[in-house]
Design a protein around this motif. Structure first.
Motif, PDB file in Angstrom:
ATOM      1  N   GLY A  28      24.844 -22.002  37.607  1.00  0.00           N
ATOM      2  CA  GLY A  28      25.951 -21.848  38.628  1.00  0.00           C
ATOM      3  C   GLY A  28      26.621 -20.493  38.570  1.00  0.00           C
ATOM      4  N   PRO A  29      26.997 -20.177  37.469  1.00  0.00           N
ATOM      5  CA  PRO A  29      27.491 -18.888  37.700  1.00  0.00           C
ATOM      6  C   PRO A  29      26.722 -17.698  37.915  1.00  0.00           C
ATOM      7  CG  PRO A  29      28.142 -19.909  35.744  1.00  0.00           C
ATOM      8  CD  PRO A  29      27.217 -20.988  36.172  1.00  0.00           C
ATOM      9  N   ARG A  30      25.229 -17.844  37.416  1.00  0.00           N
ATOM     10  CA  ARG A  30      24.294 -16.787  38.041  1.00  0.00           C
ATOM     11  C   ARG A  30      24.251 -16.722  39.526  1.00  0.00           C
ATOM     12  NH1 ARG A  30      19.386 -17.810  35.138  1.00  0.00           N
ATOM     13  NH2 ARG A  30      19.367 -19.692  36.528  1.00  0.00           N
ATOM     14  N   GLU A  31      24.048 -17.930  40.216  1.00  0.00           N
ATOM     15  CA  GLU A  31      23.993 -17.867  41.628  1.00  0.00           C
ATOM     16  C   GLU A  31      25.387 -17.520  42.166  1.00  0.00           C
ATOM     17  OE1 GLU A  31      23.197 -22.202  42.506  1.00  0.00           O
ATOM     18  OE2 GLU A  31      21.060 -21.805  41.669  1.00  0.00           O
ATOM     19  N   ARG A  32      26.599 -17.877  41.731  1.00  0.00           N
ATOM     20  CA  ARG A  32      27.837 -17.254  42.253  1.00  0.00           C
ATOM     21  C   ARG A  32      27.910 -15.734  42.073  1.00  0.00           C
ATOM     22  NH1 ARG A  32      30.353 -21.113  40.570  1.00  0.00           N
ATOM     23  NH2 ARG A  32      30.600 -20.653  38.581  1.00  0.00           N
ATOM     24  N   PHE A  33      27.516 -15.341  41.034  1.00  0.00           N
ATOM     25  CA  PHE A  33      27.739 -13.833  41.007  1.00  0.00           C
ATOM     26  C   PHE A  33      26.695 -12.989  42.039  1.00  0.00           C
ATOM     27  CE2 PHE A  33      25.884  -9.929  39.198  1.00  0.00           C
ATOM     28  CZ  PHE A  33      27.115  -9.357  39.047  1.00  0.00           C
ATOM     29  N   ILE A  34      25.494 -13.567  42.078  1.00  0.00           N
ATOM     30  CA  ILE A  34      24.419 -13.016  43.020  1.00  0.00           C
ATOM     31  C   ILE A  34      24.914 -12.963  44.649  1.00  0.00           C
ATOM     32  CG2 ILE A  34      22.012 -13.319  44.260  1.00  0.00           C
ATOM     33  CD1 ILE A  34      21.148 -14.411  41.512  1.00  0.00           C
ATOM     34  N   ARG A  35      25.532 -14.209  45.126  1.00  0.00           N
ATOM     35  CA  ARG A  35      26.195 -14.311  46.189  1.00  0.00           C
ATOM     36  C   ARG A  35      27.285 -13.448  46.574  1.00  0.00           C
ATOM     37  NH1 ARG A  35      23.796 -18.346  49.113  1.00  0.00           N
ATOM     38  NH2 ARG A  35      22.775 -20.082  47.835  1.00  0.00           N
ATOM     39  N   GLU A  36      28.368 -13.379  45.581  1.00  0.00           N
ATOM     40  CA  GLU A  36      29.540 -12.528  45.552  1.00  0.00           C
ATOM     41  C   GLU A  36      29.328 -11.083  45.346  1.00  0.00           C
ATOM     42  OE1 GLU A  36      32.253 -14.324  42.820  1.00  0.00           O
ATOM     43  OE2 GLU A  36      32.379 -16.211  44.054  1.00  0.00           O
ATOM     44  N   GLU A  37      28.738 -10.872  44.431  1.00  0.00           N
ATOM     45  CA  GLU A  37      28.515  -9.544  43.925  1.00  0.00           C
ATOM     46  C   GLU A  37      27.292  -8.524  44.791  1.00  0.00           C
ATOM     47  OE1 GLU A  37      30.621  -7.592  42.208  1.00  0.00           O
ATOM     48  OE2 GLU A  37      31.627  -9.513  42.064  1.00  0.00           O
ATOM     49  N   LEU A  38      26.435  -9.220  45.225  1.00  0.00           N
ATOM     50  CA  LEU A  38      25.226  -8.814  45.709  1.00  0.00           C
ATOM     51  C   LEU A  38      25.174  -9.079  47.241  1.00  0.00           C
ATOM     52  CD1 LEU A  38      22.344  -9.133  42.885  1.00  0.00           C
ATOM     53  CD2 LEU A  38      24.117  -6.974  43.421  1.00  0.00           C
ATOM     54  N   GLY A  39      25.922 -10.067  47.758  1.00  0.00           N
ATOM     55  CA  GLY A  39      25.820 -10.357  48.992  1.00  0.00           C
ATOM     56  C   GLY A  39      24.477 -11.045  49.719  1.00  0.00           C
ATOM     57  N   MET A  40      23.839 -11.693  48.765  1.00  0.00           N
ATOM     58  CA  MET A  40      22.268 -12.139  49.196  1.00  0.00           C
ATOM     59  C   MET A  40      22.220 -13.650  48.355  1.00  0.00           C
ATOM     60  SD  MET A  40      19.494  -9.889  46.883  1.00  0.00           S
ATOM     61  CE  MET A  40      20.254  -8.431  47.216  1.00  0.00           C
ATOM     62  N   SER A  41      21.151 -14.261  48.813  1.00  0.00           N
ATOM     63  CA  SER A  41      21.216 -15.673  48.284  1.00  0.00           C
ATOM     64  C   SER A  41      20.363 -15.321  47.007  1.00  0.00           C
ATOM     65  CB  SER A  41      20.178 -16.660  49.203  1.00  0.00           C
ATOM     66  OG  SER A  41      18.855 -15.973  49.181  1.00  0.00           O
TER      67      SER A  41
END
Length: 111
Positions: A28-41
């Protein structure tokens, strides 16, 4: 995406830079970080990371990360194909050595 002298695009470098920080996170936190910080799925993140594993430019840019990811991939492939989970002395005889003397004359055994 501009290409630097390393031969890697900005996106690939960002993925390689952030991948080590994500390894200990739960999904969960990993997916959220990827979406928010890197702007990708997360799917796109791992597609880029897995494609980069086999490139010499990525190996030169982040050798520790790339070597670790290659080991993980080989392990998962081995398990998927019915091989051992991890090499052990029982299933990897080449890892066994005989006792040797170190520089101080004491016996050095590999466990």
């Amino acid at each position: 995406m501009s290409t630097e002298p390393t031969g890697l695009s900005d996106t690939v470098r960002r993925v390689l830079d952030h991948a080590p920080h994500l390894e200990g996170l739960r999904p969960g936190p990993r997916e959220r970080f990827i979406r928010e910080e890197l702007g990708m799925s997360p799917v796109r993140f791992f597609q880029i990371l897995n494609a980069a594993i086999d490139t010499p430019a990525a190996q030169a840019y982040a050798p520790v990360l790339i070597n670790r990811r290659r080991r993980v991939r080989a392990h998962r492939r081995s398990v998927r194909l019915g091989g051992p989970a991890w090499p052990t002395p029982e299933n990897n005889p080449s890892s066994l050595t005989t006792p040797e003397q170190d520089d101080h004359g004491t016996e050095d055994r590999l466990l």
